[in-house]
Design an enzyme around this catalytic site. Structure first.
Site, PDB file in Angstrom:
ATOM      1  N   VAL A  22       0.642  -3.763   3.990  1.00  0.00           N
ATOM      2  CA  VAL A  22       0.191  -4.922   4.624  1.00  0.00           C
ATOM      3  C   VAL A  22       1.535  -6.126   4.660  1.00  0.00           C
ATOM      4  O   VAL A  22       1.622  -6.882   5.436  1.00  0.00           O
ATOM      5  CB  VAL A  22      -0.778  -5.881   3.907  1.00  0.00           C
ATOM      6  CG1 VAL A  22      -2.116  -5.091   4.275  1.00  0.00           C
ATOM      7  CG2 VAL A  22      -0.648  -5.928   2.419  1.00  0.00           C
ATOM      8  N   TYR A  51      -1.348  -1.924 -10.805  1.00  0.00           N
ATOM      9  CA  TYR A  51      -1.566  -1.659  -9.387  1.00  0.00           C
ATOM     10  C   TYR A  51      -0.601  -2.808  -8.810  1.00  0.00           C
ATOM     11  O   TYR A  51      -0.016  -2.526  -7.804  1.00  0.00           O
ATOM     12  CB  TYR A  51      -3.061  -1.610  -9.207  1.00  0.00           C
ATOM     13  CG  TYR A  51      -3.229  -1.778  -7.735  1.00  0.00           C
ATOM     14  CD1 TYR A  51      -2.816  -0.835  -6.804  1.00  0.00           C
ATOM     15  CD2 TYR A  51      -3.738  -3.057  -7.370  1.00  0.00           C
ATOM     16  CE1 TYR A  51      -3.033  -0.877  -5.390  1.00  0.00           C
ATOM     17  CE2 TYR A  51      -4.089  -2.934  -5.789  1.00  0.00           C
ATOM     18  CZ  TYR A  51      -3.737  -1.916  -4.889  1.00  0.00           C
ATOM     19  OH  TYR A  51      -3.831  -2.289  -3.626  1.00  0.00           O
ATOM     20  N   LYS A  58       0.996   3.344  -2.931  1.00  0.00           N
ATOM     21  CA  LYS A  58      -0.211   4.259  -3.537  1.00  0.00           C
ATOM     22  C   LYS A  58      -0.077   5.715  -3.274  1.00  0.00           C
ATOM     23  O   LYS A  58      -0.369   6.588  -4.040  1.00  0.00           O
ATOM     24  CB  LYS A  58      -1.422   3.978  -2.773  1.00  0.00           C
ATOM     25  CG  LYS A  58      -1.899   2.247  -2.596  1.00  0.00           C
ATOM     26  CD  LYS A  58      -2.861   2.058  -1.803  1.00  0.00           C
ATOM     27  CE  LYS A  58      -3.471   0.607  -1.833  1.00  0.00           C
ATOM     28  NZ  LYS A  58      -4.364   0.203  -0.730  1.00  0.00           N
ATOM     29  N   SER A  97       0.972  -1.207  -0.096  1.00  0.00           N
ATOM     30  CA  SER A  97      -0.114   0.082  -0.120  1.00  0.00           C
ATOM     31  C   SER A  97       0.784   1.248  -0.094  1.00  0.00           C
ATOM     32  O   SER A  97       0.495   2.463  -0.463  1.00  0.00           O
ATOM     33  CB  SER A  97      -0.725   0.069   1.083  1.00  0.00           C
ATOM     34  OG  SER A  97      -2.281   0.383   0.736  1.00  0.00           O
ATOM     35  N   TYR A 110      -4.914   3.154   7.325  1.00  0.00           N
ATOM     36  CA  TYR A 110      -5.856   2.198   7.417  1.00  0.00           C
ATOM     37  C   TYR A 110      -6.843   2.792   8.262  1.00  0.00           C
ATOM     38  O   TYR A 110      -6.990   4.151   8.603  1.00  0.00           O
ATOM     39  CB  TYR A 110      -5.764   0.836   7.845  1.00  0.00           C
ATOM     40  CG  TYR A 110      -4.611   0.321   6.591  1.00  0.00           C
ATOM     41  CD1 TYR A 110      -4.968   0.184   5.381  1.00  0.00           C
ATOM     42  CD2 TYR A 110      -3.421  -0.132   7.181  1.00  0.00           C
ATOM     43  CE1 TYR A 110      -3.930  -0.442   4.438  1.00  0.00           C
ATOM     44  CE2 TYR A 110      -2.493  -0.798   6.260  1.00  0.00           C
ATOM     45  CZ  TYR A 110      -2.754  -0.982   5.151  1.00  0.00           C
ATOM     46  OH  TYR A 110      -1.855  -1.510   4.097  1.00  0.00           O
TER      47      TYR A 110
HETATM   48  N1  GLU Z   1      -1.471  -5.252  -2.672  1.00  0.00           N
HETATM   49  C1  GLU Z   1      -2.427  -5.206  -1.579  1.00  0.00           C
HETATM   50  C2  GLU Z   1      -3.652  -5.395  -1.808  1.00  0.00           C
HETATM   51  O1  GLU Z   1      -4.084  -4.862  -3.106  1.00  0.00           O
HETATM   52  C3  GLU Z   1      -1.950  -3.816  -0.927  1.00  0.00           C
HETATM   53  C4  GLU Z   1      -2.807  -3.856   0.353  1.00  0.00           C
HETATM   54  C5  GLU Z   1      -2.014  -3.009   1.553  1.00  0.00           C
HETATM   55  O2  GLU Z   1      -1.073  -2.905   1.624  1.00  0.00           O
HETATM   56  O3  GLU Z   1      -2.860  -2.279   2.075  1.00  0.00           O
HETATM   57  O4  GLU Z   1      -4.514  -5.785  -1.259  1.00  0.00           O
END
Ligand code: GLU
Length: 311
Positions: free
Chosen positions: A257, A187, A63, A60, A239
């Protein structure tokens, strides 16, 4: 022992609590008893603890980088047509809010829906070209070449049912541009980019330094976008613990995560480190919302001990 090292030692026992993320097959095997920290200041001084060259994937954390990139290319006004900037209070991969309020529009770019929408906006005609543009930007932030953990990427793509569902829903509501599978693929690849805490701390330092790499003096993105990125990190970066993290730690941060946390401080003075700091931790055991337990514990001690909160 320095206070910084003391905070590491006090937090380390927590590395065994929680467990590595289990819905991405290749990540569930990460050994839990690891904790690494890197703190960098503007002049190049650093604090390192643990195996700081130990690799993990961005997940994440990627992002915020693709969001900054797309804002640089399209301008924030255009990006806001596809993704909002509001916290959700729901899980990062939740779909529930996509059917309420402005129907279909992702609440922010740090949840999966928003990040996939961002990946659909990348400039360029072909998928490879679009990805290359993003990779080149990430390389300027990382200070090294992008490499993908193929096992993590393949295992996530093979099981990305939820992200595909989100992406097709976005497409049906016109919040995803172009090909759905291409957006999900890019992504998933950006989530599988290999980093270590030293790389993450360098990225954090550029963000807290308003888009300028303090070592080279190179401007990588505008101050305007840096300000927006930091606000997003404070409101949505951790989160469903973003509110509590803002209250008790009080610094812009993004977790992934896989167990990494990227964060930063504006005006520190701690044991040989001064001014703006890029801070990164890695410990793969995560709690129910997705944050590294040992990382959170260390950052709380660090912020309290050295008065890092921006509030
Ligand atoms: N690749 C993970 C997903 O799409 C990233 C989630 C994360 O790190 O919050 O679920």
């Amino acid at each position: 022992m320095s206070r910084l090292q003391q905070y590491v030692e006090e937090s380390k026992p927590l590395a065994k609590l929680g467990k590595p993320v289990d819905y991405i097959p290749a990540l569930s095997k990460q050994p839990v008893d690891q904790f690494t920290v890197c703190i960098l200041d503007e002049s190049g001084n650093q604090f390192l603890s643990g195996n700081t060259k130990g690799k993990f994937t961005l997940q994440s954390i990627s992002k915020i980088i693709s969001f900054i990139y797309i804002c640089e290319h399209l301008g924030i006004e255009k990006v806001l047509e596809y993704v909002d900037m509001e916290p959700t209070g729901d899980a990062f991969n939740s779909m529930v809010r996509l059917e309420i309020t402005e129907v279909g529009k992702p609440f922010n770019p740090l949840i999966n829906a928003g990040a996939i929408a961002v990946c659909s906006l990348l400039p360029g005609a072909k998928k490879e070209e679009r990805k290359e543009g993003l990779w080149q930007f990430i390389e300027r932030m990382m200070g090294e070449k992008v490499a993908i953990n193929e096992e993590v990427y393949r295992s996530e793509l093979a099981t990305a049912y939820r992200n595909r569902a989100i992406a097709y829903y976005l497409k049906s509501k016109n919040f995803l541009k172009g090909d759905v599978e291409d957006a999900v693929d890019i992504y998933t690849q950006q989530c599988a980019i290999i980093v270590d805490v030293e790389i993450l701390a360098r990225i954090a330092l550029i963000i807290v330094n308003d888009g300028v790499n303090p070592t080279s003096g190179e401007r990588i993105f505008s101050k305007k976008i840096a300000k927006i990125a930091k606000a997003l990190l404070i409101t949505c970066g951790m989160y469903n613990d973003s509110g509590k993290f803002a209250a008790f730690v009080g610094i812009p941060a993004k977790s992934g995560v896989s167990g990494g946390i990227l964060t930063m401080a504006n005006h520190a003075n701690m044991e040989g480190l001064h001014g703006k700091l890029g801070i990164a931790t890695f410990g793969p055991s995560i709690d129910d919302v997705g944050n590294s337990i040992v990382g959170m514990s260390f950052l709380k001690r660090l912020s309290e001990g050295f008065h890092l909160t921006i509030f």
